[in-house]
Structures are given as C-alpha cells and as structure tokens.
Design an enzyme around this catalytic site. Sequence first.
Site, PDB file in Angstrom:
ATOM      1  N   ASN A   9      34.690  33.992  47.720  1.00 45.64           N
ATOM      2  CA  ASN A   9      35.955  34.494  47.155  1.00 45.64           C
ATOM      3  C   ASN A   9      36.424  35.360  48.016  1.00 45.64           C
ATOM      4  O   ASN A   9      35.974  36.434  48.391  1.00 45.64           O
ATOM      5  CB  ASN A   9      35.686  35.263  45.908  1.00 45.64           C
ATOM      6  CG  ASN A   9      37.089  35.787  45.198  1.00 45.64           C
ATOM      7  OD1 ASN A   9      37.842  35.623  46.028  1.00 45.64           O
ATOM      8  ND2 ASN A   9      36.961  36.478  44.206  1.00 45.64           N
ATOM      9  N   LYS A  16      33.542  37.747  48.664  1.00 50.30           N
ATOM     10  CA  LYS A  16      32.306  37.860  47.613  1.00 50.30           C
ATOM     11  C   LYS A  16      31.688  36.486  47.820  1.00 50.30           C
ATOM     12  O   LYS A  16      32.426  35.580  47.975  1.00 50.30           O
ATOM     13  CB  LYS A  16      33.116  38.080  46.404  1.00 50.30           C
ATOM     14  CG  LYS A  16      33.287  39.284  45.672  1.00 50.30           C
ATOM     15  CD  LYS A  16      33.285  39.144  44.266  1.00 50.30           C
ATOM     16  CE  LYS A  16      33.880  40.496  43.656  1.00 50.30           C
ATOM     17  NZ  LYS A  16      34.416  40.416  42.470  1.00 50.30           N
ATOM     18  N   ARG A  84      37.168  30.083  45.539  1.00 47.79           N
ATOM     19  CA  ARG A  84      38.198  30.630  44.855  1.00 47.79           C
ATOM     20  C   ARG A  84      39.422  30.569  45.529  1.00 47.79           C
ATOM     21  O   ARG A  84      39.790  31.120  46.377  1.00 47.79           O
ATOM     22  CB  ARG A  84      37.994  31.916  44.268  1.00 47.79           C
ATOM     23  CG  ARG A  84      38.923  32.504  43.428  1.00 47.79           C
ATOM     24  CD  ARG A  84      38.635  33.843  43.137  1.00 47.79           C
ATOM     25  NE  ARG A  84      39.940  34.312  41.952  1.00 47.79           N
ATOM     26  CZ  ARG A  84      40.253  35.418  41.999  1.00 47.79           C
ATOM     27  NH1 ARG A  84      39.954  36.392  42.888  1.00 47.79           N
ATOM     28  NH2 ARG A  84      41.169  35.645  41.150  1.00 47.79           N
ATOM     29  N   HIS A 173      43.396  33.945  36.227  1.00 45.63           N
ATOM     30  CA  HIS A 173      42.230  34.139  35.526  1.00 45.63           C
ATOM     31  C   HIS A 173      41.357  32.881  34.774  1.00 45.63           C
ATOM     32  O   HIS A 173      40.713  32.997  33.997  1.00 45.63           O
ATOM     33  CB  HIS A 173      42.135  35.287  34.588  1.00 45.63           C
ATOM     34  CG  HIS A 173      42.156  36.588  35.196  1.00 45.63           C
ATOM     35  ND1 HIS A 173      42.703  37.716  34.524  1.00 45.63           N
ATOM     36  CD2 HIS A 173      41.659  37.288  36.364  1.00 45.63           C
ATOM     37  CE1 HIS A 173      42.904  38.723  35.107  1.00 45.63           C
ATOM     38  NE2 HIS A 173      41.960  38.839  36.206  1.00 45.63           N
ATOM     39  N   GLY A 201      39.641  43.323  32.683  1.00 46.79           N
ATOM     40  CA  GLY A 201      38.817  43.893  33.891  1.00 46.79           C
ATOM     41  C   GLY A 201      39.867  45.016  34.530  1.00 46.79           C
ATOM     42  O   GLY A 201      40.477  45.637  33.684  1.00 46.79           O
ATOM     43  N   ASN A 202      39.617  44.895  35.901  1.00 49.78           N
ATOM     44  CA  ASN A 202      40.587  45.894  36.718  1.00 49.78           C
ATOM     45  C   ASN A 202      42.133  44.999  36.531  1.00 49.78           C
ATOM     46  O   ASN A 202      43.133  45.656  36.172  1.00 49.78           O
ATOM     47  CB  ASN A 202      40.282  45.818  38.152  1.00 49.78           C
ATOM     48  CG  ASN A 202      39.643  46.843  38.437  1.00 49.78           C
ATOM     49  OD1 ASN A 202      39.700  47.933  37.690  1.00 49.78           O
ATOM     50  ND2 ASN A 202      38.265  46.728  39.165  1.00 49.78           N
ATOM     51  N   ARG A 232      48.136  47.911  37.445  1.00 54.41           N
ATOM     52  CA  ARG A 232      49.394  47.225  37.335  1.00 54.41           C
ATOM     53  C   ARG A 232      50.106  47.562  36.301  1.00 54.41           C
ATOM     54  O   ARG A 232      49.494  47.637  35.044  1.00 54.41           O
ATOM     55  CB  ARG A 232      49.032  45.624  37.488  1.00 54.41           C
ATOM     56  CG  ARG A 232      48.715  45.099  38.715  1.00 54.41           C
ATOM     57  CD  ARG A 232      48.349  43.632  38.812  1.00 54.41           C
ATOM     58  NE  ARG A 232      46.842  43.466  39.466  1.00 54.41           N
ATOM     59  CZ  ARG A 232      46.262  42.456  39.055  1.00 54.41           C
ATOM     60  NH1 ARG A 232      46.650  41.468  38.446  1.00 54.41           N
ATOM     61  NH2 ARG A 232      45.101  42.150  39.773  1.00 54.41           N
ATOM     62  N   MET A 275      38.562  52.405  33.274  1.00 53.69           N
ATOM     63  CA  MET A 275      38.402  52.799  31.785  1.00 53.69           C
ATOM     64  C   MET A 275      37.446  53.731  31.360  1.00 53.69           C
ATOM     65  O   MET A 275      37.305  54.605  30.459  1.00 53.69           O
ATOM     66  CB  MET A 275      38.482  51.551  31.029  1.00 53.69           C
ATOM     67  CG  MET A 275      38.335  51.479  29.413  1.00 53.69           C
ATOM     68  SD  MET A 275      40.068  52.507  28.934  1.00 53.69           S
ATOM     69  CE  MET A 275      40.934  51.175  28.675  1.00 53.69           C
ATOM     70  N   ARG A 276      36.284  53.714  32.092  1.00 54.70           N
ATOM     71  CA  ARG A 276      35.163  54.689  31.500  1.00 54.70           C
ATOM     72  C   ARG A 276      35.738  56.141  31.823  1.00 54.70           C
ATOM     73  O   ARG A 276      35.484  56.974  30.710  1.00 54.70           O
ATOM     74  CB  ARG A 276      33.735  54.546  32.675  1.00 54.70           C
ATOM     75  CG  ARG A 276      32.944  53.566  32.274  1.00 54.70           C
ATOM     76  CD  ARG A 276      32.149  53.138  33.293  1.00 54.70           C
ATOM     77  NE  ARG A 276      32.699  52.684  34.558  1.00 54.70           N
ATOM     78  CZ  ARG A 276      32.332  51.918  35.392  1.00 54.70           C
ATOM     79  NH1 ARG A 276      31.003  51.236  35.441  1.00 54.70           N
ATOM     80  NH2 ARG A 276      32.985  51.294  36.434  1.00 54.70           N
ATOM     81  N   ASN A 326      32.269  45.711  27.678  1.00 56.42           N
ATOM     82  CA  ASN A 326      31.379  47.322  27.881  1.00 56.42           C
ATOM     83  C   ASN A 326      32.304  48.098  26.768  1.00 56.42           C
ATOM     84  O   ASN A 326      31.450  49.080  26.397  1.00 56.42           O
ATOM     85  CB  ASN A 326      31.381  47.723  29.173  1.00 56.42           C
ATOM     86  CG  ASN A 326      30.273  46.812  29.918  1.00 56.42           C
ATOM     87  OD1 ASN A 326      29.053  46.735  29.656  1.00 56.42           O
ATOM     88  ND2 ASN A 326      30.887  46.371  30.954  1.00 56.42           N
ATOM     89  N   GLU A 376      32.622  33.944  36.233  1.00 53.38           N
ATOM     90  CA  GLU A 376      33.672  33.111  37.259  1.00 53.38           C
ATOM     91  C   GLU A 376      32.911  32.374  38.316  1.00 53.38           C
ATOM     92  O   GLU A 376      33.153  31.104  38.434  1.00 53.38           O
ATOM     93  CB  GLU A 376      34.675  34.151  37.755  1.00 53.38           C
ATOM     94  CG  GLU A 376      35.542  34.547  36.758  1.00 53.38           C
ATOM     95  CD  GLU A 376      36.627  35.712  36.993  1.00 53.38           C
ATOM     96  OE1 GLU A 376      35.975  36.796  37.129  1.00 53.38           O
ATOM     97  OE2 GLU A 376      37.544  35.344  37.283  1.00 53.38           O
TER      98      GLU A 376
HETATM   99  P1  ADP Z   1      37.459  43.267  38.290  1.00 52.80           P
HETATM  100  O1  ADP Z   1      38.654  42.756  37.418  1.00 52.80           O
HETATM  101  O2  ADP Z   1      37.645  43.959  39.577  1.00 52.80           O
HETATM  102  O3  ADP Z   1      36.456  42.235  38.273  1.00 52.80           O
HETATM  103  P2  ADP Z   1      35.618  44.324  36.141  1.00 52.80           P
HETATM  104  O4  ADP Z   1      35.630  43.107  35.271  1.00 52.80           O
HETATM  105  O5  ADP Z   1      34.429  44.794  36.831  1.00 52.80           O
HETATM  106  O6  ADP Z   1      36.647  44.374  37.210  1.00 52.80           O
HETATM  107  O7  ADP Z   1      36.198  45.614  35.111  1.00 52.80           O
HETATM  108  C1  ADP Z   1      36.236  46.887  35.578  1.00 52.80           C
HETATM  109  C2  ADP Z   1      36.903  47.777  34.692  1.00 52.80           C
HETATM  110  O8  ADP Z   1      35.717  47.718  33.504  1.00 52.80           O
HETATM  111  C3  ADP Z   1      36.917  49.123  34.958  1.00 52.80           C
HETATM  112  O9  ADP Z   1      38.155  49.735  34.336  1.00 52.80           O
HETATM  113  C4  ADP Z   1      35.594  49.730  34.252  1.00 52.80           C
HETATM  114  O10 ADP Z   1      35.872  51.127  34.046  1.00 52.80           O
HETATM  115  C5  ADP Z   1      35.316  48.831  33.165  1.00 52.80           C
HETATM  116  N1  ADP Z   1      34.154  49.242  32.450  1.00 52.80           N
HETATM  117  C6  ADP Z   1      32.988  48.962  33.154  1.00 52.80           C
HETATM  118  N2  ADP Z   1      31.982  49.319  32.342  1.00 52.80           N
HETATM  119  C7  ADP Z   1      32.528  50.113  31.183  1.00 52.80           C
HETATM  120  C8  ADP Z   1      32.032  50.727  30.306  1.00 52.80           C
HETATM  121  N3  ADP Z   1      30.654  50.944  30.052  1.00 52.80           N
HETATM  122  N4  ADP Z   1      32.786  51.303  29.173  1.00 52.80           N
HETATM  123  C9  ADP Z   1      34.181  51.200  29.299  1.00 52.80           C
HETATM  124  N5  ADP Z   1      34.811  50.579  30.431  1.00 52.80           N
HETATM  125  C10 ADP Z   1      33.981  49.986  31.413  1.00 52.80           C
END
Ligand code: ADP
Length: 392
Positions: A9, A16, A84, A173, A201-202, A232, A275-276, A326, A376
């Site tokens: 990717n 990646k 990808r 996606h 995710g992000n 975004r 998000m954490r 998560n 993915e």
């Molecule tokens: P990408 O789209 O770059 O692949 P990911 O799928 O890894 O990203 O998602 C990243 C997001 O997931 C971030 O906002 C991160 O804070 C959130 N995240 C990961 N672990 C947790 C958790 N335990 N609680 C809440 N949000 C989480």
Amino acid sequence: MNAPVLVINCGSSSIKYALIDSDPKAPRLAGLAERLDSSDARLQGSNSRGESFQQPLSGADHAQALQAIFARLEERSPAAIGHRVVHGGEHFTQAALIDKNVIDTIETTATLAPLHNPANLAGIAATRALFPDLPQVAVFDTAFHQTLPPQAYRYALPEALYTQHGIRRYGFHGTSHAFVSQRAGDISERGAGGWLVAHLGNGCSTSAVWQNQSLDTSMGLTPLEGVAMGTRSGDVDPGLHAHLHRQLGWSLDDIDRVLNKQSGLYGLSGLTNDMREIETAADGEHAGARLAFDVFCYRVAKSLAALSCALPTLDGVLFTGGIGENSSQVRKRVIHLLPHFGLALDNDRNAITRGGREDRIDAGSGPEVWVIPTDEEGRIAAETRHCLETRA
Ligand code: ADP
C-alpha cells in the site's frame, strides 16, 4: 497458489506491506516504511516470531524502501504482489492483473484521486522494475461499490458532468466493506442478507450491503463526502465553498486543506483527531471534545439510517476500523440513536469487545449488531490470488 502474496500500500511518503500466506491464520510479516525521501526515513515492522524491528533508511526513496522490505521477508519469496489502488473509476469492477493497459487506465483516473493514485502508480512502477518476473495485481478501493445503482451513484447535476467528466459517487474503503459484510454472512445465521457497515477509523465511511453487493455508501467522488472523520469534515453544504471564497477570500487550496486536514474530530474539538483522546477529554468535561463526540456519533447514526433505504431487509449493523472495533462508547451512542430500527445493545458484551475481538453485541431481539475486525490486507491478498487463479 500456496506461496505467500506480498500486499503493498504505497502512499506519497510511505509504504505499508504485509506478506500473507494462503492460510489466513499463519503469522504475517508486516510493517511500514515512512518519511521516505527525507533524512529520517525508516522501516519498522515485525518478523515471523512476532518481534518488532526498526531500521533507519536515511534518504531512501520508494525503490530503496521496497528493496529493504524484500530483504525482511526471511526467504519467504512471494508468488505475487497485490497493490492497493485507491481509485479505479468505472473501469475496474474487480482486481486486475497489471500490464501496460491497466497502468494507462489507472493513469486516466488519477485526476479523480490526485492525492492517492500517483503514489500508488509510483509504487507499481518501482515494484515492476525491481521484480519484473512477479505477477502484480491492482486491487481497487472503489471496485466493491461499482454495484451501486444509478439512483445512488448519480449526483443531481447536469448529465454532461457525468458522461464527459466522470463526476459521480464512487465510494471508498471497498476492501474493508467487502471483507466485513462477507464475514457477517459467514458467521451470522442470517447469511448474506442486508447489512449496514460502519467503517470508523481515521477515515470513516458507511455502506449498505445486500447479498454481498454494495448498494449505497457514504463516500462519493472523493473520500471527503459522508460522515465526519478524524480531520475530514464529511458532508458540508455545497454552497460553503463559494461562501468561504466570497466572504473570506479563501482560495480553493485553502478550502481543500481546511476540509481535509483541519476539520472533523480535530476541528470540532480544537484538540486532536484521535478518538481515544476525544473520549478522555470529553469525560473530563472538555466542551469541544464532547461536541466532537456528539457530532461524530450523530452523523454516523444519521448516515446508517439514510442508507437503510437501500436495503430490502435490515439484518444488522457491523462496526469495524480502529474506532468501530475499540470504542464501546461510540457504538453505544450510535445504536442508542437508532431505536426505530429495533436496534439495541447487550451493554455488557459491548463494553468488553475491543482489541481485534469479533463478537455479536446486540440484545438479541432486533437486527444483529456485530464488531468485526477488518482485514484489508487479507482481502487484497485473497483478491490477488483469485485474480491470478481465475486467469489461469
Ligand atoms: P486508519 O483509518 O488510519 O487505518 P484506524 O482504523 O487504525 O485508522 O483507526 C484509528 C482511530 O481508532 C483513531 O481515532 C483512534 O483513536 C481510534 N481508536 C483506536 N483504539 C481506540 C480505543 N481503544 N478507543 C477509542 N478509539 C480508538
């Protein structure tokens, strides 16, 4: 084909990779080369014993990083490479064996994904030059959504913008939406029915999948449309661009940067796109973080409700991506906003489901709710194998 597939990717300054066996449970060699073309370029990843490594690659370009990646494959030569590719336009409804024709076609769609497709093409060119004898396959983010009907993919714009310039909704996606909905069909007694997928995710997108076919999705011409994301904005009034330009004198580049990089969770909270951290700050009464959480969840719920129009029956909601897998708090809020569909959670199960765990978390009476970790890379490897096997 039993030998492993190397999944690549390629971004503008990163690569990646994952080496994936035909047995999906076999350990993967995976990693990330980043900050390419800079003095602090580096490669990090894990070996077959699960140990992590870091290797400086000062000044390395994509070709040098690919050579370093190949040196890390521990004698496990790949049989093929799966790339990808973000945008396949209307040309690709499935993965394609890469040849000059395919490369030319990807180039023609680069105007639709100027941030992504050129980097994907650079990765393909470098890999082909280094490993001319390996078959290489392009797997497109957009391909799974090519089953959208016109009522879902057309914008209400003059027809010539579609017929002459390809302005329509494509969706992204796709490998994740395909993987997660197919997995739901395999593990749920309801089979390949009607699933709403929330990939959070992000980048975040939602989709409506019926009998393994995508019928609608939240992202459009670009990955900016739809729900709010890390940085975004997602949907805004289409009049916003003209307003910002006329009232504030912003250029198109200014507007593009703000909507892509300074909005979403980050823009609303003024704190972070993570998000954490949003959840922690919201628990600590940070007003911006609370608002960001509220807007994020409301937009996801609203998008799922809208997409339900595409489905003949609603069998369930599937959460995936870093947030979807998560964050029990996000899942709880989103499902809480959708009681009219009969959706309800088993709060105890929801609270303990995280960290790559697959689980069913609904209360048992209405449509199902599942957390399904996305894969993915695994899907790209599977599509690469399928492309090569069906061609043979
Ligand atoms: P990408 O789209 O770059 O692949 P990911 O799928 O890894 O990203 O998602 C990243 C997001 O997931 C971030 O906002 C991160 O804070 C959130 N995240 C990961 N672990 C947790 C958790 N335990 N609680 C809440 N949000 C989480």
